[in-house]
Scaffold this active site. Structure first.
Site, PDB file in Angstrom:
ATOM      1  N   GLU A 110      25.883  16.828  59.129  1.00 18.88           N
ATOM      2  CA  GLU A 110      26.736  15.855  58.456  1.00 18.88           C
ATOM      3  C   GLU A 110      26.245  14.473  58.854  1.00 18.88           C
ATOM      4  OE1 GLU A 110      31.014  16.010  58.932  1.00 18.88           O
ATOM      5  OE2 GLU A 110      31.027  18.206  58.897  1.00 18.88           O
ATOM      6  N   GLU A 130      31.430  20.519  65.364  1.00 15.75           N
ATOM      7  CA  GLU A 130      31.809  19.336  66.146  1.00 15.75           C
ATOM      8  C   GLU A 130      32.576  19.704  67.411  1.00 15.75           C
ATOM      9  OE1 GLU A 130      33.666  16.474  63.533  1.00 15.75           O
ATOM     10  OE2 GLU A 130      31.899  16.335  62.254  1.00 15.75           O
ATOM     11  N   ARG A 153      31.679  13.545  51.628  1.00 15.95           N
ATOM     12  CA  ARG A 153      32.170  13.551  50.259  1.00 15.95           C
ATOM     13  C   ARG A 153      32.468  12.149  49.703  1.00 15.95           C
ATOM     14  NH1 ARG A 153      38.393  14.957  49.988  1.00 15.95           N
ATOM     15  NH2 ARG A 153      39.209  13.814  51.770  1.00 15.95           N
TER      16      ARG A 153
END
Length: 375
Positions: free
Chosen positions: A299, A194, A331
């Site tokens: 992600e 990122e 998660r």
């Protein structure tokens, strides 16, 4: 199960031959950038190149460690509890490894992670590591934003040795990831992710492109040449970007990357999210083809998934249009913070439809042969 997967793959390859679908990655049989990569790592990478032509492997962060309302229950998984099977890719976090902590920054014992990695490998799943490690200069968390850390830890910087010690700890950990014959278990390593955003100390406002590239190259060179880790597939993972120039501004070079991707999270506006995904995917696929890399959605997620049809009406229509080796949802921590459904959650029925889509692969369509023979 192996024969079932072979039939699926054979059908997709035949379809490509009939329709003229691009098989650029498969035809070239790209090798990992590490010339000394282990045989298992080479085989995994080769098979990912084949799968990416028509399939997307579904993944979940910390899947075996905990979920909504439970933790460290052997064999449990929120994905398995809803879809009926485990995911195919498993993300793990290494933050606090650099602190000699027994647990990572999310509280998962590192010994547990080692066991999970071995379990996943044994059944043919794929392991991936992110590392939100503390600033080697200030000791602050990964989410600190100083503007001189990277400059100080690259070669020639006055805190370079502190960073080298971090890498030594990573290498010591990685050397514990071994299969039953003593072979090193292949893993996807996704460092300094990122970086197109500005919320980590390695972000785009916290260092120059030249400093970031120097940091990346030193890290990979040190791990594979000095520490002799030859089981790593290296993932380059951006945050937001609108044009190709932004995506490649800090790209460290083809000799330092195996997998390219980006992280994307939906807030509330599904139309905006899909439009943004489409734009970033178009750029990603072009870069992957030109640089001969395997693309992935490294992600993704929609916190608490309030849309009961999000999986098949928002995510699936986009990811099934583009070559995507895997998608990794974040998660499941607690009822206020989760990204995959759990029993009773609003999107469970749609998630089962997502699992059943022919584009999507979960653990039941993978086996350990992904590491030992060509699919």
């Amino acid at each position: 199960m192996i024969n079932k997967l072979r039939k699926v793959l054979a059908g997709s390859i035949l379809l490509a031959a009939i329709t003229g679908t691009s098989t650029t990655l498969q035809a070239q049989n790209i090798l990992p950038v590490d010339k000394a990569a282990t045989q298992e790592t080479k085989m995994l990478y080769s098979n990912m190149q084949k799968l990416v032509q028509s399939k997307v492997i579904f993944g979940h962060q910390d899947d075996l460690a905990y979920g909504v309302g439970w933790a460290y229950e052997k064999g449990r998984s929120d994905v398995k509890s809803t879809a009926g099977v485990y995911p195919g890719v498993y993300g793990w976090e290494l933050g606090h490894l650099e602190l000699d902590s027994a647990k990572n920054l999310d509280g998962v014992p590192f010994n547990n992670i080692i066991s999970y990695v071995k379990e996943v490998y044994a059944r043919g799943g794929i392991n991936e590591f992110s590392w939100h490690f503390n600033d080697p200069v200030t000791g602050a968390t990964a989410w600190s934003t100083p503007t001189s850390t990277v400059k100080q830890i690259i070669p020639g910087g006055n805190h370079h040795e502190a960073f080298v010690k971090y890498l030594d700890k990573f290498a010591a950990f990685a050397n514990q990831l071994k299969g039953p014959k003593g072979e090193m278990i292949p893993v996807i390593f996704r460092p300094f992710h990122e970086h197109t955003g500005s919320w980590f100390w390695w972000g785009n406002k916290e260092c120059t492109p030249e400093e970031y590239i120097a940091l990346w190259r030193f890290t990979i060179d040190y791990l594979r040449n000095t520490k002799k880790l030859h089981n790593l597939l290296i993932g380059y993972s951006a945050a937001d970007y609108a044009i190709e120039k932004d995506y490649l501004e800090r790209y460290p070079g083809d000799a330092y990357v195996d997998i390219i991707g980006f992280d994307a999270y939906m807030d509330k506006d599904a139309d905006y999210f899909k439009k943004d995904l489409e734009n970033r995917y178009q750029i990603l696929e072009k870069v992957a083809t030109e640089h001969h890399k395997v693309p992935a959605l490294t992600e993704v997620g929609y916190q608490r998934i309030p849309d009961p049809n999000w999986w098949t009406q928002v995510l699936l229509p986009v990811i099934s249009k583009y070559k995507t080796a895997y998608v990794l949802t974040w998660r499941n921590w607690k009822t206020e913070h989760y990204f995959a459904p759990y029993p009773g959650q609003a999107s469970v029925a749609d998630f089962k439809k997502f699992y059943a889509d022919p584009h999507i692969i979960f653990q039941d369509k993978l086996s350990h042969s992904i590491y030992t023979q060509k699919l």
